[in-house]
Scaffold this motif. Structure first.
Motif, short mmCIF file in Angstrom:
data_model
loop_
_atom_site.label_atom_id
_atom_site.label_comp_id
_atom_site.label_asym_id
_atom_site.label_seq_id
_atom_site.Cartn_x
_atom_site.Cartn_y
_atom_site.Cartn_z
N THR A 230 0.83 -1.21 0.00
CA THR A 230 0.00 0.00 0.00
C THR A 230 0.86 1.26 0.00
N GLU A 232 0.46 5.85 -1.13
CA GLU A 232 -0.51 6.94 -1.28
C GLU A 232 -1.24 6.86 -2.62
N ARG A 235 -4.00 4.28 -2.14
CA ARG A 235 -5.01 4.88 -1.26
C ARG A 235 -5.82 5.95 -2.01
N LEU A 262 -5.39 -1.63 3.75
CA LEU A 262 -6.44 -0.82 3.12
C LEU A 262 -7.82 -1.07 3.74
N GLN A 265 -9.72 1.86 5.60
CA GLN A 265 -10.07 2.94 4.67
C GLN A 265 -11.21 2.50 3.75
#
Length: 331
Positions: A230, A232, A235, A262, A265
Motif C-alpha cells: 500500500t 498513497e 489509497r 487498506l 479505509q
C-alpha cells in the motif's frame, strides 16, 4: 617557465572545449526588441514557414543563409518559436534541420546585470528553442513507438518497463499519459500479461497498475493492485472509486478490504456511501459478523447517522455481533 607552459595549455583547452562565440556582438535589449517586432522579418518568417509545411528543407536553408545578419538570426529564432507555439509535427528532415540549429552559436548577445554580476545571454536564443523542439520530437517518437507496438500486440510490459531508472520513469509516464488512447483490444493484451500469470513474479509500479486498472476496468487488475504494498497512490485510487460510487467501483472497494493496510479505509468509504446500495449493506452486515471488524464498522456507521439501522440489526439479524454493536451505541 613551467607555469607559463601550463597556463598556455589550460588556455588552449578552454578555447577548444568552451562553447562560446569569440566573435559575439553585443546588442542593446531595446534594439533586439525592435528586430523581433519587425514586420519585414515576420513576413519573411511566413515564407520560411511555408517551406517547413512543404518539407522543403533545402529551400529553407538556402533562404535563411541568404539573409544578412542580424535578420538571419532573428528569422531563425522566430521561425523556431512558431514551430513550438503551433505544435507543428517535425518530419525526419525537419528534425535534422532543428537539430542543426541546436549546434549553432548565436552571434548577438545581450549584456545583463544582476546582483553585481554581468553576463551575456543570446539576443535571439534559437538553440534553446531548438533544444525544446527536439525534446518534444523525441517524446513524440517514443509515444508513436509505444502506440504502434501496443496495437500490434508487440509490447512486452516487463521488458519495456525495464532499464535505467530514468528510462523506467520516462516510459511509465508515457504509458500513464497515453494508455487511454489505445484500442480496447490493445489494453486487454497488456493487462493479460499481468492477470494470466499463474504465479505473479513481477508487477509494474503502483502508478502504472492504478492507470491500467482505471482504463481497463478489469477486476483482476484491481485484485493485483490491492495485493501490492500500500502507498498513497493506491489509497488515492480507493478514494477515487468511492467518489465514483457506481456498482463496479463499489465492488472494487469491497475487494480492497482483503488488504489489511487498506481494510479500514475501504470500510470507512463504504459506510459513507449515500444512498447505500443493497450490496453494500449486505457486505457491511457480513463484516459486522466478524469479531475483528464489527466495532470499527458499527462505529463508522453510527458516525454516518445509521444508529436506527444498527439498532434494527441487533434485534433482527442474529449473524451480527450484537454485543459489540450495543457497546458502540451505548452512551
Amino acid at each position: 617557465m613551467q607555469q607559463g607552459m601550463l597556463s598556455s595549455v589550460l588556455l588552449s583547452l578552454f578555447l577548444v572545449f568552451w562553447p562560446t562565440n569569440l566573435s559575439a556582438t553585443e546588442m542593446e535589449p531595446e534594439r533586439a526588441e525592435q528586430w523581433l517586432r519587425s514586420e519585414q522579418i515576420h513576413q519573411k518568417v511566413g515564407e520560411l514557414l511555408q517551406y517547413v509545411i512543404e518539407d522543403s528543407i533545402d529551400s529553407l536553408d538556402f533562404s535563411l543563409e541568404r539573409l544578412a545578419l542580424p535578420q538571419q538570426e532573428v528569422a531563425r529564432y522566430l521561425l523556431l518559436k512558431k514551430l513550438e507555439q503551433q505544435n507543428i509535427i517535425l518530419t525526419p528532415k525537419m528534425a535534422i534541420f532543428v537539430e542543426e540549429q541546436k549546434r549553432k552559436i548565436p552571434t548577438y548577445q545581450i549584456l545583463e546585470r544582476n546582483d553585481g554580476y554581468e553576463f551575456s545571454v543570446p539576443a535571439f536564443n534559437y538553440p534553446a528553442v531548438a533544444n525544446r523542439l527536439m525534446k518534444r520530437w523525441e517524446q513524440d517518437q517514443s509515444t508513436l513507438d509505444f502506440v504502434l507496438k501496443a496495437e500490434r500486440n508487440e509490447l512486452d510490459l516487463k521488458t519495456w518497463l525495464s532499464g535505467s531508472e530514468y528510462q523506467k520513469k520516462t516510459r511509465e509516464a508515457l504509458l500513464i499519459r497515453e494508455l487511454d488512447s489505445l484500442s480496447p483490444d490493445a489494453i486487454i493484451t497488456l493487462t493479460n500479461q499481468l492477470t494470466d500469470e499463474l504465479v505473479t513474479s513481477w508487477l509494474p509500479s503502483t502508478q502504472v497498475m492504478v492507470r491500467l486498472a482505471q482504463v481497463s476496468e478489469d477486476p483482476q487488475v484491481y485484485k493485483l493492485l490491492w495485493l501490492m504494498k500500500t502507498d498513497e497512490v493506491s489509497r488515492g485510487e480507493l478514494d477515487r472509486l468511492a467518489m465514483v460510487a457506481d456498482e463496479f467501483a463499489l465492488q472494487q472497494i469491497m475487494l480492497a478490504t482483503h488488504n489489511p493496510s487498506l481494510k479500514q479505509q475501504a470500510l470507512r468509504n463504504l459506510t459513507r456511501i449515500k444512498p447505500m446500495s443493497t450490496d453494500v449493506k449486505a457486505f457491511l452486515i457480513s463484516r459486522m459478523a466478524l469479531k475483528e471488524d464489527v466495532t470499527f464498522v458499527a462505529r463508522e456507521l453510527a458516525n454516518q447517522g445509521y444508529t436506527s439501522w444498527l439498532e434494527e440489526l441487533v434485534t433482527q439479524d442474529k449473524s451480527v455481533k450484537d454485543r459489540a454493536i450495543l457497546q458502540v451505541l451505548s452512551p
